[in-house]
Design an enzyme around this catalytic site. Structure first.
Site, PDB file in Angstrom:
ATOM      1  N   GLU A 245     -34.846   7.030  59.318  1.00  0.00           N
ATOM      2  CA  GLU A 245     -35.823   7.955  58.764  1.00  0.00           C
ATOM      3  C   GLU A 245     -35.198   9.233  58.214  1.00  0.00           C
ATOM      4  O   GLU A 245     -35.526   9.678  57.113  1.00  0.00           O
ATOM      5  CB  GLU A 245     -36.874   8.302  59.828  1.00  0.00           C
ATOM      6  CG  GLU A 245     -37.739   7.129  60.235  1.00  0.00           C
ATOM      7  CD  GLU A 245     -38.530   6.542  59.076  1.00  0.00           C
ATOM      8  OE1 GLU A 245     -39.005   7.309  58.217  1.00  0.00           O
ATOM      9  OE2 GLU A 245     -38.667   5.310  59.024  1.00  0.00           O
ATOM     10  N   SER A 247     -32.161   9.861  57.172  1.00  0.00           N
ATOM     11  CA  SER A 247     -31.309   9.656  55.998  1.00  0.00           C
ATOM     12  C   SER A 247     -32.116   9.313  54.750  1.00  0.00           C
ATOM     13  O   SER A 247     -31.858   9.844  53.670  1.00  0.00           O
ATOM     14  CB  SER A 247     -30.272   8.558  56.281  1.00  0.00           C
ATOM     15  OG  SER A 247     -29.366   8.973  57.272  1.00  0.00           O
ATOM     16  N   CYS A 355     -29.733  16.461  66.817  1.00  0.00           N
ATOM     17  CA  CYS A 355     -29.596  15.069  66.377  1.00  0.00           C
ATOM     18  C   CYS A 355     -28.193  14.525  66.633  1.00  0.00           C
ATOM     19  O   CYS A 355     -27.205  15.026  66.080  1.00  0.00           O
ATOM     20  CB  CYS A 355     -29.928  14.956  64.892  1.00  0.00           C
ATOM     21  SG  CYS A 355     -29.753  13.289  64.243  1.00  0.00           S
TER      22      CYS A 355
END
Length: 409
Positions: A245, A247, A355
């Site tokens: 998602e 990227s 992340c």
């Protein structure tokens, strides 16, 4: 004390199409405001979002949907409760450490030649089927690339990428504010099928280990008590969901922002051999129209934050898109500036839930945008259709065509 309120409507198509004016208006009210429709606090500034993401009194507290073991939400629940994203220390620390090595900078760099090869293969196929010099960069390029890369990392068959993409998209629709009954049903089915798929793949690794992340996770599961069966499955599903998602949406949103300024595109085309320039371009792609807009936390005690009190049990959401357009941090924040430096955006979050795949996402974006522009040269958007979603912001279609003489060597 008067409670500051925000009144933007997340179901309004005009807001979803361009939320930034309303977010700027909310920023003028207060750094943290109460949103009646969401029933939670939301941040409007970079400083407030950063504080929410880093404050350890504000945790990722997952609330199960299932009421019994045979409830249709059962698999959805444990896929989240046993994931890195929706757990807190010490569980979060243990799970993150088990996969962190696969995402360190050295390992990611070893993937670079394969990512470059995959990008070129996808561009070969896309260019070969161009119709009047046009193609959809989302469907033919941005969507498959990150799924294929995660497949390579895990050791999953790359031929399965479309199934993995479809499962991922069905699950993440549940992160929106008011998913439809059909979206809920599809998410439940996707969780069941995705979990079974990963368990079958893990069973294959028991019989035939490989040099991949899934084999390493299976060895951790079977060699001690550091990883349970469900935690292994949840970790793999999360890596595929998150890796896909961020990227896809980061690429599509950022490319559209760049192509809206032909003069700036010309400057970027002249600097594609400059590693620093390409890296700065990617950071601005992530900042200017962020792929993730809302990330929740729950107060584990009363928390004083930027003039308001978040009571124990209340939720607060960091609005990352608002943070990344804060004029207190970014000069001319609504302008896309491919050479922006510094660029302390929060597109990948902050704190312990920063992340894990950020180095991989950055490398993918640098490779993919450079490869596309090198092959096609100056391009322009001829059709753009956004997803009707706010939390995960991206394009369903982004069709481009060459401008002028076409590709550069």
């Amino acid at each position: 004390m008067t409670v500051p309120h925000a009144n933007f409507d997340l179901s309004d198509p005009a807001f979803v199409a361009d939320p930034y004016p309303a977010l700027a208006q909310a920023r003028g009210v207060a750094p943290v405001v109460w949103h009646e429709g969401l029933g939670l606090w939301v941040t409007t500034t970079h400083a407030a979002a950063n504080d929410v993401l880093r404050d350890r009194r504000l945790g990722r507290i997952f609330r199960p949907r299932a009421s019994s073991d045979d409830d249709p939400w059962t698999v959805f629940d444990w896929l989240h409760a046993d994931s890195i994203l929706d757990s807190e220390p010490p569980k979060h620390t243990r799970l993150r450490r088990l996969v962190a090595g696969a995402f360190n900078r050295g390992h990611i760099e070893r993937l670079r030649p394969r990512v470059e090869a995959l990008a070129e293969e996808l561009l070969d196929a896309a260019v070969a089927r161009l119709d009047s010099g046009r193609f959809d960069v989302i469907e033919g390029y941005a969507e498959p690339l990150p799924v294929l890369v995660i497949c390579e990392l895990l050791g999953a068959p790359t031929s399965d990428w479309k199934r993995l993409r479809d499962w991922s998209q069905a699950i993440v629709r549940m992160y929106e504010v008011a998913p439809s009954p059909e979206a809920r049903r599809q998410a439940q089915q996707a969780c069941d099928e995705f979990a079974s798929y990963v368990e079958e793949l893990a069973a294959e690794r028991v019989a035939k280990p490989g040099d991949d992340l899934l084999t390493a996770l299976v060895e951790e599961r079977d060699g001690g008590d550091r990883l349970s069966r469900r935690e292994l499955v949840a970790t793999v599903v999360l890596l595929l969901n998150a890796g896909h998602e961020a990227s896809v949406n980061g690429f599509g949103n950022g490319l559209a922002s760049l192509l809206a300024d032909p003069a700036q595109l010309d400057r970027v085309l002249d600097s594609l051999d400059d590693e620093v320039a390409v890296a700065r371009l990617v950071e601005e792609m992530l900042r200017h129209d962020s792929p993730l807009h809302l990330f929740e936390r729950t107060a584990t005690t009363d928390v004083e934050l930027h003039g308001v009190t978040i009571r124990e049990g209340q939720k607060v959401a960091a609005l990352l898109g608002a943070a990344n357009r804060d004029p207190a941090v970014f000069a001319e924040p609504d302008r896309f500036d491919a050479a922006r430096e510094p660029n302390p955006h929060l597109a990948f979050g902050a704190g312990i839930h920063f992340c894990l795949g950020a180095p991989l996402a950055r490398m993918e974006l640098q490779i993919s945008v450079r490869a596309l522009l090198r092959r096609l040269g100056a391009v322009r958007v001829v059709e753009a259709r956004r997803r009707p979603t706010f939390v995960l912001r991206g394009y369903e279609r982004l069709v481009v065509e060459r401008v002028g003489a076409g590709a550069r060597s």
